[in-house]
Design a protein around this motif. Structure first.
Motif, PDB file in Angstrom:
ATOM      1  N   ALA A  19       0.907  -1.355   0.030  1.00 26.16           N
ATOM      2  CA  ALA A  19       0.085   0.060  -0.104  1.00 26.16           C
ATOM      3  C   ALA A  19       0.920   1.365  -0.004  1.00 26.16           C
ATOM      4  O   ALA A  19       0.407   2.276  -0.418  1.00 26.16           O
ATOM      5  CB  ALA A  19      -0.903   0.149   1.136  1.00 26.16           C
ATOM      6  N   ASP A  20       2.041   1.154   0.564  1.00 28.54           N
ATOM      7  CA  ASP A  20       2.995   2.386   0.410  1.00 28.54           C
ATOM      8  C   ASP A  20       3.264   2.763  -1.056  1.00 28.54           C
ATOM      9  O   ASP A  20       3.631   3.830  -1.150  1.00 28.54           O
ATOM     10  CB  ASP A  20       4.437   2.075   1.196  1.00 28.54           C
ATOM     11  CG  ASP A  20       4.310   1.914   2.772  1.00 28.54           C
ATOM     12  OD1 ASP A  20       3.083   2.423   3.099  1.00 28.54           O
ATOM     13  OD2 ASP A  20       5.217   1.558   3.444  1.00 28.54           O
ATOM     14  N   ARG A  21       3.213   1.807  -1.887  1.00 33.04           N
ATOM     15  CA  ARG A  21       3.494   2.215  -3.359  1.00 33.04           C
ATOM     16  C   ARG A  21       2.379   3.109  -3.884  1.00 33.04           C
ATOM     17  O   ARG A  21       2.548   3.867  -4.520  1.00 33.04           O
ATOM     18  CB  ARG A  21       3.659   0.946  -4.129  1.00 33.04           C
ATOM     19  CG  ARG A  21       3.811   0.865  -5.607  1.00 33.04           C
ATOM     20  CD  ARG A  21       4.846   1.620  -6.086  1.00 33.04           C
ATOM     21  NE  ARG A  21       6.160   1.454  -5.593  1.00 33.04           N
ATOM     22  CZ  ARG A  21       7.272   1.887  -5.525  1.00 33.04           C
ATOM     23  NH1 ARG A  21       7.210   3.197  -5.966  1.00 33.04           N
ATOM     24  NH2 ARG A  21       8.414   1.640  -5.100  1.00 33.04           N
ATOM     25  N   LEU A  22       1.419   2.772  -3.525  1.00 35.20           N
ATOM     26  CA  LEU A  22      -0.003   3.702  -3.768  1.00 35.20           C
ATOM     27  C   LEU A  22       0.247   5.005  -3.376  1.00 35.20           C
ATOM     28  O   LEU A  22      -0.145   6.057  -3.670  1.00 35.20           O
ATOM     29  CB  LEU A  22      -1.257   3.109  -3.445  1.00 35.20           C
ATOM     30  CG  LEU A  22      -1.569   1.841  -4.127  1.00 35.20           C
ATOM     31  CD1 LEU A  22      -2.698   1.111  -3.614  1.00 35.20           C
ATOM     32  CD2 LEU A  22      -1.857   2.071  -5.672  1.00 35.20           C
ATOM     33  N   ARG A  23       0.713   5.164  -1.923  1.00 34.83           N
ATOM     34  CA  ARG A  23       0.785   6.308  -1.268  1.00 34.83           C
ATOM     35  C   ARG A  23       1.842   7.069  -1.875  1.00 34.83           C
ATOM     36  O   ARG A  23       1.985   8.347  -2.020  1.00 34.83           O
ATOM     37  CB  ARG A  23       1.129   6.162   0.400  1.00 34.83           C
ATOM     38  CG  ARG A  23       0.002   6.027   1.085  1.00 34.83           C
ATOM     39  CD  ARG A  23       0.300   5.933   2.669  1.00 34.83           C
ATOM     40  NE  ARG A  23       0.690   4.353   2.977  1.00 34.83           N
ATOM     41  CZ  ARG A  23      -0.089   3.544   3.273  1.00 34.83           C
ATOM     42  NH1 ARG A  23      -1.535   3.709   3.486  1.00 34.83           N
ATOM     43  NH2 ARG A  23       0.075   2.258   3.636  1.00 34.83           N
ATOM     44  N   ALA A  24       2.973   6.508  -2.198  1.00 32.07           N
ATOM     45  CA  ALA A  24       4.049   6.985  -2.833  1.00 32.07           C
ATOM     46  C   ALA A  24       3.696   7.856  -4.407  1.00 32.07           C
ATOM     47  O   ALA A  24       4.075   8.873  -4.761  1.00 32.07           O
ATOM     48  CB  ALA A  24       5.228   5.947  -3.421  1.00 32.07           C
TER      49      ALA A  24
END
Ligand code: FES
Length: 342
Positions: free
Chosen positions: A229-234
Motif C-alpha cells: 500500500a505504500d507504493r500507492l501512497r508514493a
C-alpha cells in the motif's frame, strides 16, 4: 513560436496560423472528453503511462495511475495520461536494449509536443526508467519519476524464490540433471508471482535507486514493493509533488548535475548494483552534457564500500531491503508527507 510562458492547455498550440483559433479548437475537442471549462483551465500534469500486455512488470499500473491522479487533483491540477512505448524485458526480440533509445525519443517528443506543465514518468522494467529519464532530461520540463517497485518473493519447498537470480540458478540445476522436468515446471510457476519488477538488485531496482539518488523521484520510494500500500501512497505523493513542480519549476537539468550524478554513482557502488546502470546513467547524464569517464567511476569505486547484501551478488531480496532500511523511524504516510512538504 514557443508557448513556454503559457500554462496548461494553452501551451504548445497546434499551428493553424491563428493562435486564438488553435486554443478555441483545442478546448472544444478536449471538452468532448467530458472535461468542464474549469478543469481545462487548470495547469496540466502529463503522466507518461506504460502498461502493456507485453510487460508483466507494469501489471499494476492502472491502480498506480489512479493514485497519481488522486494526488494531482488534490493539489489543484489536471492529470492527463498518455501512452508511450513500453519495454517488457523478456518479450522483446532480439533484446530490449535495442529499443531503449527509441523509447527515450518517444518519451521526449511526447513530453515536448503535448500541452503539459510537468510530467510524471511511470516506468519500472529494466530499460523503461533510463529511457524515460533520458527523454525527460532532453525535454527539460519539470519531471518526476514513479517506479513500479519490486515483486514479492515466492516459495519452493524451503527456499525463497524471486526473479531473476533464481531463474538461472534453478535452470542450471535442471540442465545438470539435479532436478527433473516436473520440478522445473513447478519453479517456472513460482519465480514471478506478483506485479512489479524483478525481486533482486538487478537493473530495474538499481535504476529505481539511481533515479532517487539523482533527485528525480521522491525520497524513500525506490524499494517499496509493487503490491504494498505504500507504493500507492508514493504514487499519490508523486502526483502532488508534480503539481508543486509547476508552482516552483525545477527542471531536470537543475536536478541531474555532476554532483547528483556522483551521488548516483556512489549509491550504485554501495548497493553493489547492476553494471548495466553504468551504461544507462552515462546516457542520462550525457543528455545534459555530463561526461562519466571510467577513471571517475574507478576513483569512486576505490572509496565506496558495498553496504548491502542483496542478490544477485549477495543473499537477500528487495523486499528485505525495503523492510530493513526504509521507514525505521516513521510511518510511511508521515515520512512521505514530510518529504513532500519540502
Ligand atoms: Fe521487468 Fe526484470 S523483467 S524488471
Amino acid at each position: 513560436m514557443s508557448d513556454d510562458r503559457e500554462q496548461g492547455l494553452a501551451r504548445g498550440l497546434t499551428n493553424y496560423g491563428d493562435r486564438d483559433f488553435s486554443l478555441y479548437l483545442r478546448r472544444s475537442f478536449a471538452s468532448s472528453m467530458g472535461y468542464s471549462r474549469e478543469a481545462l483551465s487548470k495547469p496540466i500534469v502529463g503522466v507518461a503511462y506504460t502498461p502493456s500486455g507485453f510487460n508483466n512488470c507494469h501489471r499494476h499500473f492502472p491502480e498506480l495511475l489512479d493514485a497519481v491522479k488522486r494526488g494531482v487533483l488534490a493539489a489543484g491540477a489536471l492529470p492527463l495520461e498518455f501512452p508511450t512505448i513500453s519495454l517488457g524485458e523478456v518479450f522483446l526480440n532480439p533484446t530490449s536494449l535495442k529499443f531503449r533509445n527509441l523509447m527515450s525519443m518517444d518519451s521526449e517528443e511526447m513530453i515536448r509536443a503535448q500541452p503539459m506543465d510537468a510530467v510524471v514518468l511511470m516506468g519500472g522494467c529494466d530499460k523503461t526508467v533510463p529511457a524515460q529519464l533520458m527523454g525527460a532530461a532532453s525535454a527539460d520540463l519539470p519531471a518526476i519519476q514513479l517506479v513500479a517497485g519490486p515483486m514479492m518473493t515466492s516459495r519452493h519447498g524451503d527456499e525463497r524464490l524471486g526473479a531473476c537470480t533464481d531463474c538461472r540458478r534453478f535452470w542450471g540445476k535442471y540442465r545438470a540433471g539435479d532436478i527433473d522436468s516436473h520440478e522445473i515446471g513447478a519453479i517456472e510457476g513460482r519465480l514471478a508471482t506478483t506485479a512489479g519488477t524483478c525481486a533482486v538488485m538487478g537493473t530495474a531496482s538499481t535504476m529505481a535507486c539511481i533515479a532517487e539518488a539523482l533527485g528525480m523521484s521522491l525520497p524513500g520510494t525506490a524499494a517499496i514493493p509493487a503490491v504494498h500500500a505504500d507504493r500507492l501512497r508514493a504514487a499519490e505523493a508523486t502526483g502532488e509533488a508534480a503539481v508543486r513542480l509547476i508552482a516552483n519549476p525545477i527542471q531536470p537539468s537543475q536536478v541531474i548535475t555532476r554532483n547528483s550524478v556522483e551521488n548516483a554513482l556512489r549509491v550504485l557502488l554501495a548497493l553493489g548494483g547492476s553494471t548495466n546502470a553504468i551504461i544507462h546513467l552515462t546516457a542520462i547524464a550525457g543528455r545534459l552534457g555530463i561526461d562519466i569517464p571510467l577513471t571517475w567511476l574507478n576513483e569512486l569505486s576505490d572509496t565506496t564500500p558495498v553496504l548491502v547484501n542483496l542478490k544477485p551478488v549477495g543473499q537477500h531480496y528487495m523486499e528485505d531491503f525495503f523492510a530493513s532500511t526504509i521507514w525505521k523511524t516513521s510511518s510511511p504516510p508521515a515520512a512521505l508527507a514530510r518529504c513532500c512538504a519540502n
